[in-house]
Design a protein around this motif. Structure first.
Motif, mmCIF file in Angstrom:
data_model
loop_
_atom_site.group_PDB
_atom_site.id
_atom_site.type_symbol
_atom_site.label_atom_id
_atom_site.label_comp_id
_atom_site.label_asym_id
_atom_site.label_seq_id
_atom_site.Cartn_x
_atom_site.Cartn_y
_atom_site.Cartn_z
ATOM 1 N N ARG A 181 10.590 13.451 -71.447
ATOM 2 C CA ARG A 181 9.776 12.908 -70.355
ATOM 3 C C ARG A 181 10.490 12.868 -69.012
ATOM 4 N NH1 ARG A 181 8.198 7.699 -73.819
ATOM 5 N NH2 ARG A 181 9.981 8.510 -74.995
ATOM 6 N N LEU A 182 11.821 13.000 -69.005
ATOM 7 C CA LEU A 182 12.590 12.995 -67.752
ATOM 8 C C LEU A 182 13.371 14.296 -67.599
ATOM 9 C CD1 LEU A 182 13.922 9.307 -67.818
ATOM 10 C CD2 LEU A 182 11.978 10.215 -66.540
ATOM 11 N N ASP A 236 7.800 16.884 -67.693
ATOM 12 C CA ASP A 236 7.735 15.429 -67.692
ATOM 13 C C ASP A 236 6.332 14.938 -68.055
ATOM 14 O OD1 ASP A 236 10.270 15.872 -66.748
ATOM 15 O OD2 ASP A 236 9.924 15.004 -64.763
ATOM 16 N N ARG A 292 21.771 8.752 -67.617
ATOM 17 C CA ARG A 292 20.316 8.914 -67.557
ATOM 18 C C ARG A 292 19.751 9.517 -68.842
ATOM 19 N NH1 ARG A 292 20.308 12.273 -62.047
ATOM 20 N NH2 ARG A 292 22.167 13.090 -63.126
#
Length: 250
Positions: free
Chosen positions: A151-152, A159, A193
């Motif tokens: 999703r990132l 995404d 991240r």
């Protein structure tokens, strides 16, 4: 639109190989990832994402094709926005053909698996995210394992497809599996991240890695330069995606 420049070299493979976080990621077996009796649903934003992200896993499913559903969200027609050679019309026909050839090179029998093409416009999936999630709800079963782009990941389509799959899985009760593709390019080794606690390595034997490399080579439109425009998939990109494992966020 991407949030990075795909033509830049990105994070070198050697830096990833030296990453303490990546080295510490535990292994996961095919049986743990996809237990017998579960269907694998691979949702690819563009033709080639299924090969880049999980081509090794797909090659391991030779003989289990009836337990595989492939969903191609777009036809990838926007990969060459300024090209004289690759118009959107030509790419809309070419890229699905490349995907079919790639799947055959993995050893899969296309007559035994289910393959749906949704035809959403390339680079606009975020505008149709709610529709996509609702459509997936109608396709999924509670026991499914749904594999898609993280999703990132850094590309708007990747995404959006990841978010839509997450929403659909939550609704149906299916299990979501995410793979990074462009994150290998822009992220840093040990990058906070990345969801390291959810990361697992599916190790690929040398024969499977060869099949994956051969399948990637079927995507000629993405591998060849067009005049002054470099290829979409550069060698520096491919080496990160041809490591001895595929990284999966469970």
């Amino acid at each position: 639109m991407t949030t990075f420049q795909a033509q830049d070299p990105g994070t070198p493979l050697a830096q990833w190989q030296a990453s303490a976080q990546l080295q510490a990621v535990p292994a996961i077996s095919l049986e743990q990832l996809l237990p017998i009796g579960c269907r694998l649903v691979v949702v690819a934003p563009h033709p080639d994402d299924e090969i880049l992200g999980c081509g090794g896993l797909l090659a391991m499913l030779h003989g289990r094709e009836p337990a595989l559903l492939l969903v191609s969200v777009s036809d990838g027609e926007a990969s060459h926005p300024h090209s004289q050679q690759w118009s959107q019309e030509r790419l809309r026909e070419q890229r699905p053909r490349e995907s079919a050839a790639a799947l055959r090179r993995l050893g899969l029998d296309l007559g035994q698996l289910q393959w749906l093409r949704l035809g959403l416009a390339d680079t606009t999936v975020a505008q149709h995210e709610r529709w996509l999630a609702e459509h997936l709800v109608g396709l999924l079963r509670p026991q499914d394992r749904v594999l898609t782009t993280w999703r990132l990941d850094g590309h708007s389509d990747h995404d959006a497809v990841g978010r839509a799959c997450a929403r659909a899985c939550e609704t149906v009760g299916a299990q979501l599996l995410e793979v990074p593709i462009w994150a290998w390019h822009w992220a840093r080794p040990n990058d906070p991240r990345l969801p390291w606690p959810r990361a697992h390595k599916l190790f690929l034997d040398p024969g499977v890695r060869v099949l994956k490399q051969q399948a990637i080579a079927a995507h000629t439109s993405q591998l060849l330069a067009d005049g002054d425009t470099p290829a979409v998939l550069l060698p520096t990109t491919l080496v990160r995606l041809l490591q001895p494992f595929e990284l999966v966020f469970t």
